[in-house]
Every structure is written in C-alpha cells, then in structure tokens.
Write a protein that holds these residues in place. Structure first.
Motif, PDB file in Angstrom:
ATOM      1  N   UNK A   1       0.842  -1.203   0.000  1.00 32.07           N
ATOM      2  CA  UNK A   1       0.000   0.000   0.000  1.00 32.07           C
ATOM      3  C   UNK A   1       0.872   1.245   0.000  1.00 32.07           C
ATOM      4  N   UNK A   2       0.584   2.129  -0.890  1.00 32.29           N
ATOM      5  CA  UNK A   2       1.372   3.361  -0.952  1.00 32.29           C
ATOM      6  C   UNK A   2       0.657   4.452  -0.148  1.00 32.29           C
ATOM      7  N   UNK A   3       1.377   5.037   0.771  1.00 30.61           N
ATOM      8  CA  UNK A   3       0.776   6.085   1.596  1.00 30.61           C
ATOM      9  C   UNK A   3       1.036   7.448   1.000  1.00 30.61           C
ATOM     10  N   UNK A   4       0.253   8.418   1.479  1.00 30.94           N
ATOM     11  CA  UNK A   4       0.523   9.803   1.116  1.00 30.94           C
ATOM     12  C   UNK A   4       1.877  10.182   1.711  1.00 30.94           C
ATOM     13  N   UNK A   5       2.531  11.131   1.116  1.00 33.25           N
ATOM     14  CA  UNK A   5       3.837  11.547   1.619  1.00 33.25           C
ATOM     15  C   UNK A   5       3.690  12.159   3.010  1.00 33.25           C
ATOM     16  N   UNK A   6       4.561  11.755   3.879  1.00 31.06           N
ATOM     17  CA  UNK A   6       4.494  12.254   5.249  1.00 31.06           C
ATOM     18  C   UNK A   6       5.480  13.416   5.397  1.00 31.06           C
ATOM     19  N   UNK A   7       5.121  14.401   6.202  1.00 25.51           N
ATOM     20  CA  UNK A   7       6.032  15.534   6.354  1.00 25.51           C
ATOM     21  C   UNK A   7       7.124  15.182   7.352  1.00 25.51           C
ATOM     22  N   UNK A   8       8.238  15.902   7.212  1.00 26.98           N
ATOM     23  CA  UNK A   8       9.353  15.687   8.123  1.00 26.98           C
ATOM     24  C   UNK A   8       8.929  15.965   9.567  1.00 26.98           C
TER      25      UNK A   8
ATOM     26  N   UNK B   1      -3.189  18.956  15.126  1.00 22.93           N
ATOM     27  CA  UNK B   1      -1.946  18.366  14.664  1.00 22.93           C
ATOM     28  C   UNK B   1      -1.877  16.881  15.022  1.00 22.93           C
ATOM     29  N   UNK B   2      -2.270  16.559  16.241  1.00 22.23           N
ATOM     30  CA  UNK B   2      -2.245  15.164  16.680  1.00 22.23           C
ATOM     31  C   UNK B   2      -3.154  14.315  15.787  1.00 22.23           C
ATOM     32  N   UNK B   3      -4.376  14.813  15.538  1.00 24.89           N
ATOM     33  CA  UNK B   3      -5.303  14.060  14.682  1.00 24.89           C
ATOM     34  C   UNK B   3      -4.729  13.856  13.286  1.00 24.89           C
ATOM     35  N   UNK B   4      -4.111  14.896  12.776  1.00 26.53           N
ATOM     36  CA  UNK B   4      -3.551  14.836  11.422  1.00 26.53           C
ATOM     37  C   UNK B   4      -2.369  13.855  11.370  1.00 26.53           C
ATOM     38  N   UNK B   5      -1.506  13.958  12.356  1.00 27.05           N
ATOM     39  CA  UNK B   5      -0.341  13.058  12.414  1.00 27.05           C
ATOM     40  C   UNK B   5      -0.796  11.601  12.449  1.00 27.05           C
ATOM     41  N   UNK B   6      -1.718  11.320  13.354  1.00 25.34           N
ATOM     42  CA  UNK B   6      -2.124   9.926  13.535  1.00 25.34           C
ATOM     43  C   UNK B   6      -2.906   9.405  12.336  1.00 25.34           C
ATOM     44  N   UNK B   7      -3.674  10.283  11.709  1.00 22.12           N
ATOM     45  CA  UNK B   7      -4.418   9.867  10.517  1.00 22.12           C
ATOM     46  C   UNK B   7      -3.461   9.484   9.390  1.00 22.12           C
ATOM     47  N   UNK B   8      -2.319  10.158   9.323  1.00 23.83           N
ATOM     48  CA  UNK B   8      -1.351   9.883   8.255  1.00 23.83           C
ATOM     49  C   UNK B   8      -0.685   8.523   8.432  1.00 23.83           C
ATOM     50  N   UNK B   9      -0.652   8.039   9.636  1.00 24.59           N
ATOM     51  CA  UNK B   9       0.139   6.853   9.945  1.00 24.59           C
ATOM     52  C   UNK B   9      -0.738   5.665  10.301  1.00 24.59           C
ATOM     53  N   UNK B  10      -1.805   5.946  10.989  1.00 28.23           N
ATOM     54  CA  UNK B  10      -2.673   4.879  11.468  1.00 28.23           C
ATOM     55  C   UNK B  10      -4.060   5.110  10.862  1.00 28.23           C
ATOM     56  N   UNK B  11      -5.086   5.220  11.647  1.00 24.84           N
ATOM     57  CA  UNK B  11      -6.412   5.549  11.122  1.00 24.84           C
ATOM     58  C   UNK B  11      -6.956   6.678  11.966  1.00 24.84           C
ATOM     59  N   UNK B  12      -8.223   6.968  11.784  1.00 26.58           N
ATOM     60  CA  UNK B  12      -8.833   8.017  12.606  1.00 26.58           C
ATOM     61  C   UNK B  12      -9.260   7.421  13.944  1.00 26.58           C
ATOM     62  N   UNK B  13      -9.335   8.259  14.953  1.00 28.65           N
ATOM     63  CA  UNK B  13      -9.873   7.815  16.235  1.00 28.65           C
ATOM     64  C   UNK B  13     -11.393   7.717  16.135  1.00 28.65           C
ATOM     65  N   UNK B  14     -12.022   7.066  17.116  1.00 30.23           N
ATOM     66  CA  UNK B  14     -13.485   6.970  17.107  1.00 30.23           C
ATOM     67  C   UNK B  14     -14.067   8.045  18.008  1.00 30.23           C
ATOM     68  N   UNK B  15     -15.235   8.532  17.627  1.00 26.75           N
ATOM     69  CA  UNK B  15     -15.883   9.529  18.480  1.00 26.75           C
ATOM     70  C   UNK B  15     -16.039   8.954  19.898  1.00 26.75           C
TER      71      UNK B  15
END
Lengths: 206, 206
Positions: free
Chosen positions: A1-8, A46-60
């Motif tokens: 699976x190819x992911x979106x590019x992650x920022x430094x 920022x935390x939500x964005x970081x984790x979404x890039x690497x893992x998945x979204x959190x649940x409500x």
C-alpha cells in the motif's frame, strides 16, 4: 500500500507518540487526541492529522485504541528489511553516525561501514563492523542494502557514489559538500553541515 | 545595519557565487545576472533576488561590478569576531565537526572544543585545541564566544546548556535528541540526524 507523503515534522513526532503511549499501556485501553495533545504539548488538530497519516482516525468518544496505535506507529517506523543502511567513509563523521544511538527510535539500523583505508574487518566502539571497500558490492547484494550514507571527502564522492549505485543503492544521504550525478531512479538527500551552522549564525545576528 | 532575514537557500548559494566570481576576477570588471545565472545553472530572477539580499542591485546594461560584489559577499559571510564558535562534547561527532573543513566557506571557524573527559589541553588532528570543561567559562568570556555547538549525550545536555548560557552563549546548535530549556534571548537550532535519515527512508519508499 502506498501512503501519502508524510512531512518531516510529522515523522519527527512519531517517536514521541510511541514513547508516551508505551508509558500508559497496558493500563489504558483507549486514548483521545485531546489527552495526547495535552500530554505532549501539541495542538489537537496536529495530533489528529499526524495519527491519521500513519494509522487511522480515532473513534468519536472512545478515541484511539492504545494497542492498535502502538502497533501502527511501530509498523510505520519499522517497515522491514529494506531499511538496512550502510556507510561509506569511516572517518570521524562516519564512525560517529555508525555508533549513534538515535536511529533506533525510527526503526533504522546502520548495519556496517566501509572504508578504503580499512584492510581487514574491524569493529567500532559499540561493535559494529567496518569492512574494506573490497567487500562492499558483495555485502550490499547479500543484504539487499538500498540506503547508503556517503561520508567521504568531496574529491572521492562521485566515484564512491557510482559504486554505491552500481551495487544497488537507491537512496543516498550525502555529507560531502558537492553535487552528485546519479541516475533518475536514485534519490539523493544532501546534508550541508556548514550551511546549518551558517544559517544559525545569520538567524542569531538578524 | 539590520538586514532582512535571509533564507537558508539563498545563504547556501552565496559560496557558489563567490567561488565563481573569483574565477573571473580580475579579468572581468562587470557581470550581469544573466551570465551568472547561466554559468551557475540558476534562474535569473533567483540570482537577482539573492544578490539584492546581500549586496545591492545591479545596474541596467553593465550589471554588477565584480570587485564590489566579491567584497559584499565576503563581508556578508564573514562579519567579524562574533562568529567565534565553540563545541562542548568532544566525542566522535564533536571532533568530526571541529575538524570539518566546510565551515570556512561561510566565514565560520570553530575555535575550540571542550570535554568533561579531557583533563589537560590536547589537539585535534588538524591542530585545534580541545580543553577541559574547567576552562570553558574563562575561554568564552575572553573570546566573547556567542555561538556554541552541543554534542554531548541527551542526559547531560540541559546541564551543559545552562553552563553555556551562563558563559554568554546566545545561539546554540544542539545535536542531542532532546528539548532544551533556555531563556528567551537564546536561539536554539536542533539537528536531528536520526530524523534526517528516517525522512530519506520514507521519501525513498514513498
């Protein structure tokens, strides 16, 4: 699976998340972005964005499962055998990098160093092997090394780079202050130490 | 005179301009941005912008006076005694930086290194002094050192940082993977070597 590019910047925070999550696991099952942000002194968005890039979204309401998140972050950092790295040029800088302890938290391991001045295998302070250049090609092929660090003087950089590319290396981290000619499928990242210090100097003086 | 902030990219090109101008001087009196751009493989707009930030604008038709431009660029890079730099932590990385030849082209000179494990003055391979930490405060005051490089382990970084700040250092280049607490008037630039390699690894794998 190819992911979106992650920022430094995101990448730089992953070990922080991981370290913190490991302190609350297994006592805590679920964790919210709000808590993570507060504990790590980061913005919640920022935390939500970081984790979404690497893992998945959190649940409500429940947030992220801590065990899943740890696994995802670890998998993201440590993605298998392709992360083997070698150094060419075992001078002071090469040896400093070879023995530097900080790569581990990004799932990286520098396997070995090579140097033209080394005639038989020797070992660094922490016991990493430093081999003669004669062993370079075989080692890279046997270990499927794709990433190389170039810490030789500028005058030798192009020649060494050509040898690295021929041996199958596809990503180069170059410390020599020069511009390398490489095939298009080879990625080069330059580390200009002098420019970093010069930039600090200029920022300091305004 | 306070200048506008210069970008890291512009700063990185200054030594290139200087090197090229010195090859045409004194045979050439004037040079245009067009020629400079062509010779250095840069965009003309970029050349004009870079040189305007450091020197002045070129003149229509004649361009820049080569001698003036060389002087301006050299003055920009080499702006006096405030650029004295010391290193604390003379391990492999500290010594590699101490003896690294690339700083000179940015008008920077690392004057000395200090280490807790050094009990009497010694010299690096290229003859730079490495002093005991006991000499640190006096040296910094005598030489009005404002810039310091921190290459000690994370566990000692804050303590060493406090000592550097007390000794008058106002800009810190920190190689330890940690966050330093400093007064507001102190500038800290972190160099995260592990993150650089991790970023290359991620870019490579897409």
């Amino acid at each position: 699976m190819k992911r979106a590019e992650i920022s430094r910047a995101t990448l730089g925070r992953i070990p922080q998340y991981l370290k913190y999550l490991k302190t609350v696991f297994p006592a805590t099952d679920n964790i919210s972005a709000t808590i993570l942000a507060k504990e790590l002194g980061l913005g919640e968005v920022q935390v939500r964005k970081d984790l979404a890039a690497v893992s998945g979204a959190g649940r409500p309401k429940t947030g992220y499962r801590v065990d899943d998140l740890i696994l995802s972050l670890e998998r993201f950092l440590n993605d298998g055998e392709d992360s083997r790295v070698v150094i060419v040029g075992a001078g002071k800088l090469g040896r400093a990098l070879l023995d530097y302890g900080g790569f581990g938290e990004y799932g990286l391991d520098i396997t070995a160093a090579f140097d033209i001045a080394v005639t038989k295998p020797e070992f660094s302070h922490i016991g990493k092997p430093i081999f003669p250049m004669a062993d370079f090609e075989n080692f890279c092929r046997d270990h499927r090394v794709k990433i190389g660090i170039l810490t030789v003087p500028s005058s030798q950089a192009q020649e060494v780079c050509d040898r690295m590319v021929k041996a199958g290396i596809r990503a180069l981290w170059c410390f020599a202050p020069c511009v390398l000619r490489t095939p298009e499928n080879v990625l080069v990242q330059y580390e200009n130490m002098a420019l970093s210090l010069a930039f600090l100097n200029k920022k300091f003086k305004g």
